[in-house]
Design an enzyme around this catalytic site. Structure first.
Site, PDB file in Angstrom:
ATOM      1  CE  LYS A 145     -73.725  21.426 -13.656  1.00 50.25           C
ATOM      2  NZ  LYS A 145     -75.153  22.017 -14.248  1.00 50.25           N
ATOM      3  CG  ASN A 161     -72.914  16.717 -11.506  1.00 53.32           C
ATOM      4  OD1 ASN A 161     -73.277  16.224 -10.369  1.00 53.32           O
ATOM      5  ND2 ASN A 161     -73.681  17.623 -12.044  1.00 53.32           N
ATOM      6  CG  HIS A 188     -80.474  23.438  -7.758  1.00 48.15           C
ATOM      7  ND1 HIS A 188     -80.978  21.872  -8.244  1.00 48.15           N
ATOM      8  CD2 HIS A 188     -79.458  23.575  -8.644  1.00 48.15           C
ATOM      9  CE1 HIS A 188     -80.341  21.494  -9.377  1.00 48.15           C
ATOM     10  NE2 HIS A 188     -79.137  22.318  -9.638  1.00 48.15           N
TER      11      HIS A 188
END
Length: 441
Positions: A120, A143, A190
């Site tokens: 990303k 982010n 996650h």
């Protein structure tokens, strides 16, 4: 002003929370920031700045049990929905949105949004560098860099915003609608926050939720993504069934070579796909390939992403601290063509390292493990590779230095997050780099 005289709570006093609070204050709201951490453990300059702007800040257990009335709540992405802090409001049926959604409601500009388990940040930076070089003003944010709420508060006009978005941010969107949405890849991660891989995937898929036929979705063709309403552009470094493909060292679009990979400073199949997605984003913005390519060839990878640190006695030391999941470790190992001494481990995020077993057996001669998950990794790889448990990163680097032979690579690719031992992956990578630089020749 959008929120004039509304009472609004912001959960989290970190970067995103502070940005949300200041935006709300600028829009006329009465703002309270709540954080479960004790005030002594928070950044004093941030707390002082919030209070100087007339924002109330409540910390510790008092924050978890705040019973004040609020029109709505803004949650920072780092706040777990199951935490006592957020449950205090969800149980009272108070409307909760995320910082990304708040920033989107105020930004009044088109957005290119980038998500994926890995790549990303690199892709967001590539897109921003390319667009600016081609005369389309943008900023890499979300982010990475500035939170979207901070960009919105500044009211500086850009042609488009290039926004990295995580699953945590996408959990709480309502109307967030990127004109261009990029889906790079997906791998389990996650699982300390999500109950299943499917739940994690569903959160990321929300990037496409509000797109329409006039928008563009740029997707990895090996992903099985359905029900996308936007126009789709596909890419892949692994299959020919894509709009952007890899052919004999070139990125090809519709059988036309558009970028010679040897002219770029990026290596590895994962970065080839990042470049493909970037070219697709530029195409979606109406840019011709010949104007995009020069800026992509000058882009240099950022620290902590397979970063070469030093060679000692014929051994290369590589800092891949950004590898916070198994997919990132896999890509780092696949990029190596010499025997590896692997340093891995960190926080236990709820997943097994078993899927890497065969690749580790093929590529790695010795593994040195750190962190709270070290013993589990050792069990997962029993019989596949020699493993050692290190008491600290310092111990791990010293062990790797003693074990590595000329012609080998010491690869620091943890495969999980850093918060059991370090402030962040960057702090972890900086410490690794410093330890390697201090080794004797």
């Amino acid at each position: 002003m959008r929120y004039q005289n509304q009472n609004v709570a912001v959960l989290g006093a970190g970067l995103s929370g502070a940005a949300a609070a200041l935006l709300l204050k600028a829009e006329g709201a009465n703002v309270t920031v709540l954080d479960s951490a004790q005030e002594a453990n928070l950044l004093k300059s941030t707390i002082d700045n919030l209070r100087s702007q007339g924002i109330r800040v409540i910390c510790g257990s008092e924050a978890d049990h705040d019973s004040s009335a609020y029109e709505f709540v803004v949650a920072s992405p780092g706040i777990d929905p199951s935490s006592p802090l957020e449950c205090n409001f969800s149980s009272r049926k108070i409307d909760i949105i995320g910082e990304l959604e708040l920033g989107w409601l105020s930004c009044q500009m088109p957005v290119i949004a980038v998500t994926g388990t890995n790549g990303k940040t690199t892709t967001t930076e590539l897109v921003a560098q390319m667009l600016n070089a081609c005369g389309q003003t943008t900023i890499a944010c979300g982010n990475i860099g500035k939170p979207l709420s901070e960009v919105a508060r500044a009211k500086k006009k850009f042609d488009v915003l290039t926004v990295e978005v995580s699953s945590f941010q996408l959990e709480t969107i309502r109307t967030f609608r990127p004109s261009v949405a990029i889906w790079l890849n997906f791998a389990p991660d996650h699982l300390d926050r999500y109950r299943s891989v499917a739940e994690y995937r569903a959160a990321k898929l929300r990037i496409f939720e509000n797109q329409g036929a006039e928008d563009v979705a740029i997707v990895n063709s090996i992903e099985n993504l359905t029900e996308i309403r936007a126009n789709t552009i596909t890419f892949s470094a692994y299959t020919d069934r894509a709009d952007f493909r890899l052919v004999e060292g070139f990125i090809v679009y519709e059988n036309k070579p558009v970028l010679r990979l040897a002219e770029t400073k990026l290596r590895g199949s994962h970065n080839i796909e990042n470049l493909m997605a970037t070219l697709a984003a530029g195409m979606a913005r109406g840019l011709p390939f010949e104007t995009m390519v020069p800026s992509l060839c000058t882009y240099e990878p950022q620290p902590h992403r397979c970063e070469f640190v030093r060679q000692i006695g014929g051994v290369d030391y590589i800092n891949d601290s950004k590898a916070t999941n198994l997919d990132a470790v896999e890509k780092a190992l696949l990029a190596q063509n010499r025997p590896v001494v692997l340093i891995a481990g960190g926080k236990n995020k709820g997943f097994t390292f078993e899927p890497l077993r065969a690749l580790v057996k093929e590529k790695v001669r010795t593994t040195i493990l750190i962190g709270e998950i070290a013993e589990q990794i050792a069990r997962d790889w029993t019989g596949a590779v020699k493993t050692e448990l290190a008491s600290s990163l310092t111990d791990a680097v010293e062990r790797a230095h003693a074990a590595a032979k000329p012609g080998e690579v010491v690869l620091f690719s943890p495969g999980t997050s850093s918060f059991d031992m370090f402030k962040s992956y960057a702090d972890r990578g900086d410490q690794f780099r410093a330890l390697v630089q201090s080794l004797p020749k």
